[in-house]
Design an enzyme around this catalytic site. Structure first.
Site, PDB file in Angstrom:
ATOM      1  N   GLY A 106      -3.123 -12.004  25.775  1.00 54.41           N
ATOM      2  CA  GLY A 106      -4.410 -11.838  26.429  1.00 54.41           C
ATOM      3  C   GLY A 106      -4.393 -10.649  27.372  1.00 54.41           C
ATOM      4  O   GLY A 106      -3.612  -9.713  27.210  1.00 54.41           O
ATOM      5  N   CYS A 107      -5.235 -10.677  28.381  1.00 53.86           N
ATOM      6  CA  CYS A 107      -5.364  -9.572  29.324  1.00 53.86           C
ATOM      7  C   CYS A 107      -4.037  -9.250  30.004  1.00 53.86           C
ATOM      8  O   CYS A 107      -3.397 -10.124  30.579  1.00 53.86           O
ATOM      9  CB  CYS A 107      -6.401  -9.927  30.391  1.00 53.86           C
ATOM     10  SG  CYS A 107      -6.516  -8.709  31.708  1.00 53.86           S
ATOM     11  N   PHE A 108      -3.639  -7.984  29.930  1.00 55.29           N
ATOM     12  CA  PHE A 108      -2.328  -7.634  30.506  1.00 55.29           C
ATOM     13  C   PHE A 108      -2.295  -7.731  32.031  1.00 55.29           C
ATOM     14  O   PHE A 108      -1.225  -7.856  32.616  1.00 55.29           O
ATOM     15  CB  PHE A 108      -1.791  -6.288  30.021  1.00 55.29           C
ATOM     16  CG  PHE A 108      -2.734  -5.107  30.017  1.00 55.29           C
ATOM     17  CD1 PHE A 108      -3.827  -5.025  30.851  1.00 55.29           C
ATOM     18  CD2 PHE A 108      -2.499  -4.054  29.142  1.00 55.29           C
ATOM     19  CE1 PHE A 108      -4.671  -3.922  30.836  1.00 55.29           C
ATOM     20  CE2 PHE A 108      -3.330  -2.933  29.114  1.00 55.29           C
ATOM     21  CZ  PHE A 108      -4.426  -2.876  29.960  1.00 55.29           C
TER      22      PHE A 108
ATOM     23  N   CYS B 115      -3.266 -10.275  33.686  1.00 51.34           N
ATOM     24  CA  CYS B 115      -2.795 -11.644  33.917  1.00 51.34           C
ATOM     25  C   CYS B 115      -1.299 -11.773  33.617  1.00 51.34           C
ATOM     26  O   CYS B 115      -0.544 -12.343  34.401  1.00 51.34           O
ATOM     27  CB  CYS B 115      -3.553 -12.627  33.029  1.00 51.34           C
ATOM     28  SG  CYS B 115      -5.345 -12.621  33.199  1.00 51.34           S
TER      29      CYS B 115
END
EC number: 1.8.4.11
Length: 218
Positions: free
Chosen positions: A51-53, A55
């Site tokens: 997912g979003c890097f 995070c």
């Protein structure tokens, strides 16, 4: 009739964007021989997409034995990907992180546990609100030993949850470092609404599950 054609076009467009990894160029990446990154000053590197890097970077930086985490792109066939090109879902890449760690303090196997334990392992092509092939889960191996660790843990988790695990397993090829403004994003932008509503809650859920792995506070 026009509405039908519009529906078909939109469906195909969505399909292309979210299954960008399914083509001959991507298959060549999946079938490639893994590249092993040499130790540097006793430190190893591991690569994960979840997912979003923003995070994922914050999660791994909270782990004992991890020196640094860098946000970037990996898993695709396009050279020199950017945030803008990655977001089209057509580069084959996913947002990923490079984890620089001390293998004497934390093992690759533990980093894999962190990987599966810090995401929704059943979500395909995304994590939370971030959807698309650029946010898909990929776990990278650099040799057969790492591959077997990943596959055994993935299989055990599938049995435990009695469902299919979404993470793809790729041979590591290359990591492209993301733009400077993405690095340490969660720490530098704590008031950002996405950070407040998505990243920090995800980090806190992870910390609650794995308190024994966290760096001590000074």
């Amino acid at each position: 009739m026009k509405n039908i054609f519009t529906f078909i076009f939109v469906t195909l467009l969505f399909s292309c964007q979210n299954n960008a990894q399914v083509n001959s160029k991507q298959q060549a990446v999946i079938d490639a021989k893994p590249i092993e990154v040499a130790l540097e000053n006793g430190k190893a590197k591991a690569y994960f997409a979840s997912g979003c890097f923003w995070c994922v970077e914050a999660i791994y930086e909270s782990i004992k034995g991890v020196d640094e985490v860098i946000s970037g792109y990996s898993g695709g066939y396009t050279k020199s990907p950017t945030y803008e090109s990655s977001n089209t879902g057509r580069t084959g890449h996913a947002e990923a992180v490079e984890v620089i760690y001390d293998p004497k303090i934390v093992s690759f196997a533990t980093l894999v546990d962190v990987y599966f334990g810090s995401q929704n392992p059943t979500q395909v092509n995304g994590q939370g609100p971030d959807k698309g092939s650029q946010y898909r889960s990929i776990i990278f191996y650099q040799n057969d030993e790492q591959k077997q660790i990943i596959l055994k843990k993935k299989e055990a988790l599938a049995k435990q949850l009695n469902t299919k695990i979404a993470a793809e397993v790729y041979p590591f090829q290359k990591f492209w470092v993301a733009e400077d403004y993405h690095q340490n994003y969660e720490r530098l932008h704590p008031e950002n609404p996405y950070i407040q509503n998505v990243s920090i809650p995800r980090l806190n859920r992870f910390k609650a599950k794995f308190p024994e792995l966290l760096k001590s506070k000074h």
